[in-house]
Design an enzyme around this catalytic site. Sequence first.
Site, mmCIF file in Angstrom:
data_model
loop_
_atom_site.group_PDB
_atom_site.id
_atom_site.type_symbol
_atom_site.label_atom_id
_atom_site.label_comp_id
_atom_site.label_asym_id
_atom_site.label_seq_id
_atom_site.Cartn_x
_atom_site.Cartn_y
_atom_site.Cartn_z
ATOM 1 N N LYS A 22 98.908 175.918 -18.177
ATOM 2 C CA LYS A 22 99.381 176.449 -16.898
ATOM 3 C C LYS A 22 100.852 176.086 -16.667
ATOM 4 O O LYS A 22 101.664 176.937 -16.320
ATOM 5 C CB LYS A 22 98.529 175.871 -15.757
ATOM 6 C CG LYS A 22 99.094 176.152 -14.379
ATOM 7 C CD LYS A 22 98.230 175.589 -13.272
ATOM 8 C CE LYS A 22 98.546 174.175 -12.875
ATOM 9 N NZ LYS A 22 99.801 173.999 -12.109
ATOM 10 N N ASN A 23 101.190 174.810 -16.860
ATOM 11 C CA ASN A 23 102.540 174.363 -16.513
ATOM 12 C C ASN A 23 103.605 174.809 -17.505
ATOM 13 O O ASN A 23 104.795 174.600 -17.271
ATOM 14 C CB ASN A 23 102.579 172.841 -16.349
ATOM 15 C CG ASN A 23 101.947 172.409 -15.042
ATOM 16 O OD1 ASN A 23 101.567 173.250 -14.219
ATOM 17 N ND2 ASN A 23 101.825 171.111 -14.840
ATOM 18 N N ARG A 93 103.830 175.856 -5.315
ATOM 19 C CA ARG A 93 105.183 175.283 -5.343
ATOM 20 C C ARG A 93 106.000 175.756 -6.542
ATOM 21 O O ARG A 93 107.213 175.856 -6.482
ATOM 22 C CB ARG A 93 105.101 173.756 -5.413
ATOM 23 C CG ARG A 93 104.780 173.081 -4.148
ATOM 24 C CD ARG A 93 105.054 171.603 -4.291
ATOM 25 N NE ARG A 93 106.414 171.258 -3.956
ATOM 26 C CZ ARG A 93 107.416 171.134 -4.791
ATOM 27 N NH1 ARG A 93 107.247 171.328 -6.067
ATOM 28 N NH2 ARG A 93 108.610 170.812 -4.371
ATOM 29 N N CYS A 117 103.277 168.995 0.105
ATOM 30 C CA CYS A 117 101.950 169.390 -0.352
ATOM 31 C C CYS A 117 101.084 168.149 -0.312
ATOM 32 O O CYS A 117 101.551 167.070 0.036
ATOM 33 C CB CYS A 117 102.002 169.995 -1.744
ATOM 34 S SG CYS A 117 102.332 168.813 -3.027
ATOM 35 N N ARG A 122 107.680 166.080 -2.301
ATOM 36 C CA ARG A 122 108.157 166.981 -3.348
ATOM 37 C C ARG A 122 109.384 167.813 -2.966
ATOM 38 O O ARG A 122 109.317 169.047 -2.874
ATOM 39 C CB ARG A 122 107.010 167.882 -3.814
ATOM 40 C CG ARG A 122 105.830 167.059 -4.298
ATOM 41 C CD ARG A 122 104.726 167.893 -4.850
ATOM 42 N NE ARG A 122 104.953 168.296 -6.217
ATOM 43 C CZ ARG A 122 104.058 168.940 -6.947
ATOM 44 N NH1 ARG A 122 102.895 169.240 -6.444
ATOM 45 N NH2 ARG A 122 104.316 169.290 -8.187
ATOM 46 N N ASP A 305 99.371 163.771 -13.950
ATOM 47 C CA ASP A 305 98.336 164.809 -13.858
ATOM 48 C C ASP A 305 97.016 164.390 -14.511
ATOM 49 O O ASP A 305 96.041 165.136 -14.461
ATOM 50 C CB ASP A 305 98.829 166.123 -14.482
ATOM 51 C CG ASP A 305 99.808 166.854 -13.574
ATOM 52 O OD1 ASP A 305 99.986 166.427 -12.420
ATOM 53 O OD2 ASP A 305 100.399 167.856 -14.022
ATOM 54 N N ARG A 397 92.860 177.307 -9.540
ATOM 55 C CA ARG A 397 94.306 177.397 -9.774
ATOM 56 C C ARG A 397 94.669 176.915 -11.168
ATOM 57 O O ARG A 397 95.693 177.325 -11.710
ATOM 58 C CB ARG A 397 95.067 176.536 -8.752
ATOM 59 C CG ARG A 397 95.097 177.096 -7.348
ATOM 60 C CD ARG A 397 96.011 176.262 -6.484
ATOM 61 N NE ARG A 397 97.196 175.897 -7.250
ATOM 62 C CZ ARG A 397 97.842 174.744 -7.156
ATOM 63 N NH1 ARG A 397 97.449 173.826 -6.317
ATOM 64 N NH2 ARG A 397 98.897 174.509 -7.898
#
Length: 417
Positions: A22-23, A93, A117, A122, A305, A397
């Site tokens: 995802k990132n 974000r 968030c 952030r 994470d 997500r």
Amino acid sequence: MDKLKITGGGPLEGEVHVSGAKNAALPILCAALLADRPLELTNVPELMDVRTMIRLLNQMGVRSSRDQPGSVRLDASGLANPVAPYELVRTMRASVLVLGPLIARCGKASVSLPGGCAIGQRPVDQHLKGLQAMGAEISIEHGYMNATAKRLRGTRIVMDMVTVTGTENLMMAAVLADGITILENAAREPEVVDLARCLVAMGAKIDGAGRDVIRIEGVSSLGGASYAVMPDRIETGTYLAAVAAAGGRVRLLDADPGTLDATLDKLRESGARISTSDRTIDIECSGRPRAVNLKTAPYPGFPTDMQAQFMSVSAVANGTSVISETIFENRFMHALELQRLGANISIQGNTAVVIGVERLQGAHVMATDLRASASLVIAGLVANGETVIDRIYHLDRGYESLEAKLSALGARVERVK
Ligand code: UD1
């Protein structure tokens, strides 16, 4: 709103395919904004955040098509509206990643400020500082960052702290800038490297991605490319942590063990037997894990994470674990929910002390953010009886086919509409 019902107990056995990261996918989708030729991507995960990013690009005039699962074709030749509205930025974000590419390609951009968030403040000051140093004029008006620049100029930028999306935003801006940009104190995360590889495939000149100084020589335009997104190291780590907590024997396919050193080290320390090859990771665990201490840090340190998932492993470990969170100031929300499942956790500032218990008990809990949700899933797998997790849109997500993948390993997981 969907819920996830998990009946705990039993080891995990079998194979899981790791999805695209995802990132890495999110910044790479934004890279399409930099060229007027198509970018063809494969190994793009089917996730809510990916759909949100594509929707954001579509409303700017980028055409997209998805012929088969995992592939996305983006064509930004008709890019007309360099605006990222609040409604989309609010839900994700990472939308702020359009800022650098839009200024570089269009000379202007209007992007909603992301705001706070669940895991902390952030801010995006480092993104703005870097873009301003490259010559962008940026004003904040009515909650939007409005930026203009004729053509960005290469310069030397020293970032105050290591920021992943900050590094990615500035790298994407610099590839079309006039002259050479040096990014110092850059993030070394594998996702930064993956973005750089995609940009190089599009014709960018980047040297040093993966080290803390990145040198970018601007070019006048980028072309199209085909690119496969890297495997998701956090998804990989999440399944590994699940096996560490629940026990069993699992093979992860299409993984990249080279991006997971800190996570694999901690798992081995906890008693897991792990072997790796180029694209697979085998893990075998029996009995309770041993308690391990950990401290999150920028790559190659232990990833923030993965902190929540390891807290669930610690919750059932033999002994006491001390977990320090150094990246985000409010990233222990899962601890309260884990306590509802019977975990013994006390928190002081950015440190959690977890005294392992033999068994957790199923209960009704609530997901608060993406990785916190993953920690609750792991806890549910090792709890006695039934655990119901509310607000699982957070999981959607970031985890592709979570229930199917866990069910294939023998877990009893069910989505309740
Ligand atoms: C990215 C990841 C996220 C991960 C995080 C840290 C994506 C889409 N998200 O988030 O999953 O948890 O890296 O590995 O890749 N900071 C500032 N000013 C800035 C930018 C950051 O003060 O301008 C601070 C943040 O508040 C935080 C720290 O720097 O305390 C690191 O944040 P950063 O690396 O920027 O996180 P993201 O890139 O948002």
